[in-house]
Design a protein around this motif. Structure first.
Motif, PDB file in Angstrom:
ATOM      1  N   GLU A  46     -13.158   4.854   0.814  1.00  0.00           N
ATOM      2  CA  GLU A  46     -11.763   4.914   1.251  1.00  0.00           C
ATOM      3  C   GLU A  46     -10.997   3.660   0.833  1.00  0.00           C
ATOM      4  O   GLU A  46      -9.818   3.739   0.465  1.00  0.00           O
ATOM      5  CB  GLU A  46     -11.679   5.094   2.779  1.00  0.00           C
ATOM      6  N   ALA A  47     -11.646   2.489   0.894  1.00  0.00           N
ATOM      7  CA  ALA A  47     -10.967   1.240   0.520  1.00  0.00           C
ATOM      8  C   ALA A  47     -10.511   1.309  -0.929  1.00  0.00           C
ATOM      9  O   ALA A  47      -9.409   0.865  -1.270  1.00  0.00           O
ATOM     10  CB  ALA A  47     -11.889   0.041   0.738  1.00  0.00           C
ATOM     11  N   ILE A  48     -11.366   1.902  -1.781  1.00  0.00           N
ATOM     12  CA  ILE A  48     -11.015   1.980  -3.200  1.00  0.00           C
ATOM     13  C   ILE A  48      -9.918   3.019  -3.439  1.00  0.00           C
ATOM     14  O   ILE A  48      -8.950   2.762  -4.149  1.00  0.00           O
ATOM     15  CB  ILE A  48     -12.286   2.280  -4.025  1.00  0.00           C
ATOM     16  N   LEU A  49     -10.061   4.189  -2.812  1.00  0.00           N
ATOM     17  CA  LEU A  49      -9.049   5.232  -2.989  1.00  0.00           C
ATOM     18  C   LEU A  49      -7.696   4.761  -2.458  1.00  0.00           C
ATOM     19  O   LEU A  49      -6.665   4.930  -3.112  1.00  0.00           O
ATOM     20  CB  LEU A  49      -9.488   6.516  -2.284  1.00  0.00           C
ATOM     21  N   LYS A  50      -7.713   4.143  -1.274  1.00  0.00           N
ATOM     22  CA  LYS A  50      -6.474   3.654  -0.652  1.00  0.00           C
ATOM     23  C   LYS A  50      -5.824   2.583  -1.530  1.00  0.00           C
ATOM     24  O   LYS A  50      -4.606   2.598  -1.744  1.00  0.00           O
ATOM     25  CB  LYS A  50      -6.824   3.064   0.721  1.00  0.00           C
ATOM     26  N   MET A  51      -6.668   1.683  -2.054  1.00  0.00           N
ATOM     27  CA  MET A  51      -6.144   0.615  -2.918  1.00  0.00           C
ATOM     28  C   MET A  51      -5.408   1.221  -4.095  1.00  0.00           C
ATOM     29  O   MET A  51      -4.264   0.884  -4.386  1.00  0.00           O
ATOM     30  CB  MET A  51      -7.332  -0.240  -3.365  1.00  0.00           C
ATOM     31  N   ARG A  52      -6.058   2.184  -4.787  1.00  0.00           N
ATOM     32  CA  ARG A  52      -5.448   2.752  -5.984  1.00  0.00           C
ATOM     33  C   ARG A  52      -4.212   3.579  -5.667  1.00  0.00           C
ATOM     34  O   ARG A  52      -3.251   3.611  -6.434  1.00  0.00           O
ATOM     35  CB  ARG A  52      -6.471   3.611  -6.754  1.00  0.00           C
ATOM     36  N   ARG A  53      -4.248   4.263  -4.497  1.00  0.00           N
ATOM     37  CA  ARG A  53      -3.123   5.133  -4.157  1.00  0.00           C
ATOM     38  C   ARG A  53      -1.911   4.345  -3.688  1.00  0.00           C
ATOM     39  O   ARG A  53      -0.788   4.701  -3.962  1.00  0.00           O
ATOM     40  CB  ARG A  53      -3.527   6.090  -3.023  1.00  0.00           C
ATOM     41  N   GLU A  54      -2.169   3.257  -2.917  1.00  0.00           N
ATOM     42  CA  GLU A  54      -1.059   2.635  -2.199  1.00  0.00           C
ATOM     43  C   GLU A  54      -0.605   1.296  -2.755  1.00  0.00           C
ATOM     44  O   GLU A  54       0.446   0.803  -2.385  1.00  0.00           O
ATOM     45  CB  GLU A  54      -1.440   2.451  -0.720  1.00  0.00           C
ATOM     46  N   ILE A  55      -1.427   0.687  -3.636  1.00  0.00           N
ATOM     47  CA  ILE A  55      -1.045  -0.650  -4.087  1.00  0.00           C
ATOM     48  C   ILE A  55       0.222  -0.582  -4.933  1.00  0.00           C
ATOM     49  O   ILE A  55       0.455   0.400  -5.633  1.00  0.00           O
ATOM     50  CB  ILE A  55      -2.214  -1.339  -4.844  1.00  0.00           C
TER      51      ILE A  55
END
Lengths: 205, 205
Positions: A46-55
């Motif tokens: 989730e940390a990786i998906l969230k990073m890519r989606r929201e950064i």
């Protein structure tokens, strides 16, 4: 490698796409994750998906950000009139880790390198030029890697700014702390003699 | 390290939890993912989450599997009466990659190691003992690492099977192909002399 599970195989092949990670290392990492609590693996994914989606990238300095402006630009304690120009985000992190710089940044997103087909238009040079009058910038510090491409980039931007009332400096180049003279290359050694410092000034640091 | 984005920071700290990945490598991997198409990063994250959520362990041999039976056990072309006993999944993958073994496996999940507090009860030894009469096993091949723990495990299981009509063998130990005699340790060299092979037998391979 022969896998008896396609789930395992696809996780390994995804890891093996990362730079510097071979098939064997990828397998070791995946088997490590397989041994963890499911909650930990969820947190990882989730940390990786969230990073890519929201950064986001800061609209002002092009640094990574959680919102439209990065934490550094948004900090009222930072000197907004002092801009440090860097090649990429990694350099921002390196300079921030020294805790010696109190201004703001401008991330170029690369350096001018005709051999790699990178010209000024692919970098954030135009937005930088526009920042200077708008933000009443007093000083630009170039913190680029000391090589031909870095020097070309400095020269190009400096030319563009001719006539603009802004002080332009570059980080000191010389023998690294802990380095040894006899192993320094000739260019570095020659420059460090040309740009020698008065000892009183050196001792201040 | 100082990050200007908490999203970036949490992705880096998750990567840095992996074995052998330090903070700097973690940052390099995360920045690599940040440069990829969002679709590729989704594929990466999803492959890992899906693997951890859906992967199963084969009810028969304890290898990783996509369903309740692994692809190797389910393959009718494999000799079901020939079981190769290994410590972990990595060893299954290593042996499968040789394409020389046509039987099935039994993954112990470790080896007996009193110093690390691992006894026979923590391993899948009991299910192995039960497999043998049920599956009319003809031969057990031990493919354990050649060390004290491996030998202890072989000895323990072999004792348990006394009186059971099953052939028990172990993979050959000796000087590795491409290895040099003068650098081999004494125990390996001594064993390779004791267990020498007739040349006709060696040449077959």
């Amino acid at each position: 490698m022969e896998f008896s599970s396609s789930l395992l195989e696809s996780a390994v092949s995804e890891f093996a796409k990362l730079p510097g990670i071979g098939k064997k290392t990828a397998l070791r990492l995946v088997l490590h994750l397989l041994k963890q609590d499911p909650g930990n693996v969820e947190a990882f994914g989730e940390a990786i998906l969230k990073m890519r989606r929201e950064i986001k990238f800061c609209e002002r300095c092009y640094n990574v950000a959680d919102s439209t402006t990065c934490a550094i630009c948004a900090n009222p304690l930072r000197k907004q009139e002092l801009i440090c120009i860097v090649e990429n985000i990694r350099d921002v992190i390196a300079i921030e880790s020294t805790q010696q710089f109190s201004g703001v940044y401008h991330v170029l997103g690369g350096i001018i390198s005709p051999l790699d087909g990178i010209g000024p238009d692919q970098l954030t040079i135009e937005p930088l030029i526009q920042r200077i009058p708008r933000e009443k910038t007093e000083e630009l510090i170039f913190a680029l890697n000391p090589n031909i491409q870095g020097d070309t980039t400095i020269y190009y931007i400096q030319k563009k700014l001719q006539g603009t009332p802004v002080r332009i400096t570059t980080i000191a180049r010389g023998i690294a702390f802990g380095g040894e003279l006899e192993y320094a290359d000739e260019m570095t050694l020659a420059r460090s003699i040309t740009n020698r410092l008065p000892v009183e000034k050196y001792v201040q640091h």
